[in-house]
Enzyme design. Structure first.
Site, PDB file in Angstrom:
ATOM      1  N   GLU A   1      51.154  40.436  47.720  1.00 13.03           N
ATOM      2  CA  GLU A   1      49.784  40.810  47.343  1.00 13.03           C
ATOM      3  C   GLU A   1      49.214  39.807  46.346  1.00 13.03           C
ATOM      4  O   GLU A   1      49.902  38.911  45.868  1.00 13.03           O
ATOM      5  CB  GLU A   1      49.765  42.201  46.707  1.00 13.03           C
ATOM      6  CG  GLU A   1      49.320  43.325  47.634  1.00 13.03           C
ATOM      7  CD  GLU A   1      47.817  43.318  47.889  1.00 13.03           C
ATOM      8  OE1 GLU A   1      47.123  42.381  47.434  1.00 13.03           O
ATOM      9  OE2 GLU A   1      47.333  44.240  48.568  1.00 13.03           O
TER      10      GLU A   1
ATOM     11  N   ASN B   1      41.633  49.020  46.257  1.00 13.60           N
ATOM     12  CA  ASN B   1      42.093  47.731  46.745  1.00 13.60           C
ATOM     13  C   ASN B   1      41.109  46.622  46.396  1.00 13.60           C
ATOM     14  O   ASN B   1      40.697  46.509  45.255  1.00 13.60           O
ATOM     15  CB  ASN B   1      42.378  47.813  48.258  1.00 13.60           C
ATOM     16  CG  ASN B   1      43.845  47.633  48.562  1.00 13.60           C
ATOM     17  OD1 ASN B   1      44.503  46.745  47.994  1.00 13.60           O
ATOM     18  ND2 ASN B   1      44.394  48.448  49.442  1.00 13.60           N
TER      19      ASN B   1
ATOM     20  N   ASN C   1      47.514  48.844  41.502  1.00 15.81           N
ATOM     21  CA  ASN C   1      47.303  48.138  42.758  1.00 15.81           C
ATOM     22  C   ASN C   1      46.423  46.913  42.484  1.00 15.81           C
ATOM     23  O   ASN C   1      46.548  46.302  41.418  1.00 15.81           O
ATOM     24  CB  ASN C   1      46.705  49.066  43.817  1.00 15.81           C
ATOM     25  CG  ASN C   1      47.084  48.640  45.231  1.00 15.81           C
ATOM     26  OD1 ASN C   1      48.226  48.257  45.488  1.00 15.81           O
ATOM     27  ND2 ASN C   1      46.142  48.705  46.155  1.00 15.81           N
TER      28      ASN C   1
ATOM     29  N   GLU D   1      49.781  58.096  48.146  1.00 13.30           N
ATOM     30  CA  GLU D   1      48.439  57.767  48.642  1.00 13.30           C
ATOM     31  C   GLU D   1      47.543  58.987  48.756  1.00 13.30           C
ATOM     32  O   GLU D   1      46.624  59.039  49.589  1.00 13.30           O
ATOM     33  CB  GLU D   1      48.514  57.017  49.983  1.00 13.30           C
ATOM     34  CG  GLU D   1      49.317  55.727  49.894  1.00 13.30           C
ATOM     35  CD  GLU D   1      49.320  54.922  51.172  1.00 13.30           C
ATOM     36  OE1 GLU D   1      48.532  55.245  52.082  1.00 13.30           O
ATOM     37  OE2 GLU D   1      50.121  53.969  51.273  1.00 13.30           O
TER      38      GLU D   1
ATOM     39  N   ARG E   1      50.770  54.247  40.444  1.00 13.95           N
ATOM     40  CA  ARG E   1      51.074  52.849  40.138  1.00 13.95           C
ATOM     41  C   ARG E   1      49.816  52.003  40.201  1.00 13.95           C
ATOM     42  O   ARG E   1      48.779  52.417  40.727  1.00 13.95           O
ATOM     43  CB  ARG E   1      52.121  52.283  41.103  1.00 13.95           C
ATOM     44  CG  ARG E   1      51.632  52.096  42.540  1.00 13.95           C
ATOM     45  CD  ARG E   1      52.597  51.196  43.294  1.00 13.95           C
ATOM     46  NE  ARG E   1      52.321  51.056  44.706  1.00 13.95           N
ATOM     47  CZ  ARG E   1      51.460  50.191  45.237  1.00 13.95           C
ATOM     48  NH1 ARG E   1      50.722  49.418  44.454  1.00 13.95           N
ATOM     49  NH2 ARG E   1      51.311  50.119  46.552  1.00 13.95           N
TER      50      ARG E   1
ATOM     51  N   ASP F   1      42.024  45.735  53.217  1.00 11.39           N
ATOM     52  CA  ASP F   1      42.928  45.667  52.070  1.00 11.39           C
ATOM     53  C   ASP F   1      42.273  44.767  51.014  1.00 11.39           C
ATOM     54  O   ASP F   1      41.223  45.090  50.492  1.00 11.39           O
ATOM     55  CB  ASP F   1      44.296  45.168  52.538  1.00 11.39           C
ATOM     56  CG  ASP F   1      45.419  45.485  51.563  1.00 11.39           C
ATOM     57  OD1 ASP F   1      45.185  45.475  50.343  1.00 11.39           O
ATOM     58  OD2 ASP F   1      46.556  45.720  52.024  1.00 11.39           O
TER      59      ASP F   1
END
Length: 282
Positions: A16, A144, A98, A117, A96, A193
């Site tokens: 990522e 995202n 992202n 999620e 968490r 994303d």
């Protein structure tokens, strides 16, 4: 079709956050679930790797050197001498960090999500250099990609399960308003994303389970599709000396038979013209 190259062959569980650091001439990227922070110097091929103490969602350059890190339990500062300190510490069980992005004013827009999620379990918050935190979106699911138009007047944002790229009006003081869809990703094409915005104001979006990066015009029209071999493309960013090479991160997690390049860092040379990205003002 634009040809891709393998910048770094790797097996990241959840690659990522590609980010070009102009001060060092390196691309910073990470493996969220592997708790690894990577750098890659395309001019020399030199790579570095460090392990982080927690799952890490993003790492962005700071104006004074070092990195700002979006970590599981909050946002921290990594100094050039590797000293670490928390800027904002807010552990939430089951949640968490992202993706994150730096706005034109140098603030960090940091996303979170629940590991399961769950809808409404994530957030998008704005952090200034002194650690002041404003929760902008309190009820995201999988926060995202975030990015801004070249003039800073628009902000683009992805909450992946919605299958949309949304656009907000963005004011110089960091206020956003008038959220509306720019793009809806059709069923079967994957989930939006990470994203980046180029010098023409077009939005490039990586498609999770779509094996592709798409470019949309500011009007929301599909302009280009770059197909890639790894099905879980996660994020994209322009890098290189002239910001013309598009770097794309990929993931292996959840795939029963991952492609050999799943988890690698890919690059499409000469894909377009990127925008210089601001450093975090803290």
């Amino acid at each position: 079709m634009t040809a891709y190259e393998v910048a770094v062959r790797a097996e990241a569980a959840l690659g990522e956050g590609p980010t070009w650091d102009p001060a060092t001439g390196r691309l910073v990227w990470l493996d969220i679930l592997g708790m690894r922070l990577h750098t890659y110097d395309p001019s020399s091929g030199r790579r570095t790797l460090r392990t982080t103490p927690q799952h890490i969602g993003a790492a962005k350059p700071r104006a004074g050197g070092g990195l700002v890190l979006n970590l599981r339990d909050g946002v921290g500062l990594l100094d050039p001498d590797d000293t670490f300190r928390w800027l904002h510490h807010e552990p939430v069980p089951g949640r968490r960090a992202n993706d994150a992005a730096v706005a034109p004013d140098g603030s960090l827009w940091a996303g979170t999500m629940r590991y399961d999620e769950a809808p409404g379990g994530g957030t998008l918050s704005r952090l200034t250099g002194d650690g002041t935190v404003t929760t902008v979106l309190p009820d995201a699911a999988v926060s995202n990609g975030t990015g801004w138009s070249p003039d800073g007047r628009l902000m683009y944002y992805v909450d992946s399960p919605t299958r949309r790229v949304d656009v907000f009006d963005h004011d110089p003081d960091g206020t956003v308003r008038n959220r509306r869809p720019l793009v809806r990703i059709e069923e079967g094409a994957g989930f939006p994303d990470g994203l980046t915005v180029d010098a023409e104001g077009c939005v490039w979006v990586a498609l999770w389970d779509g094996g592709a990066v798409r470019r949309y015009t500011p009007a929301g029209d599909l302009d280009r599709v770059i197909t890639l071999p790894a099905p879980r493309t996660t994020a994209c960013a322009f890098g290189g000396e002239n910001l013309t090479d598009l770097y794309v991160t990929t993931a292996r997690t959840g795939l029963s038979s991952p492609h050999p390049l799943s988890g690698s860092l890919l690059v499409i040379p000469g894909a377009g013209q990127g925008l210089p990205q601001p450093a975090f003002a803290g």
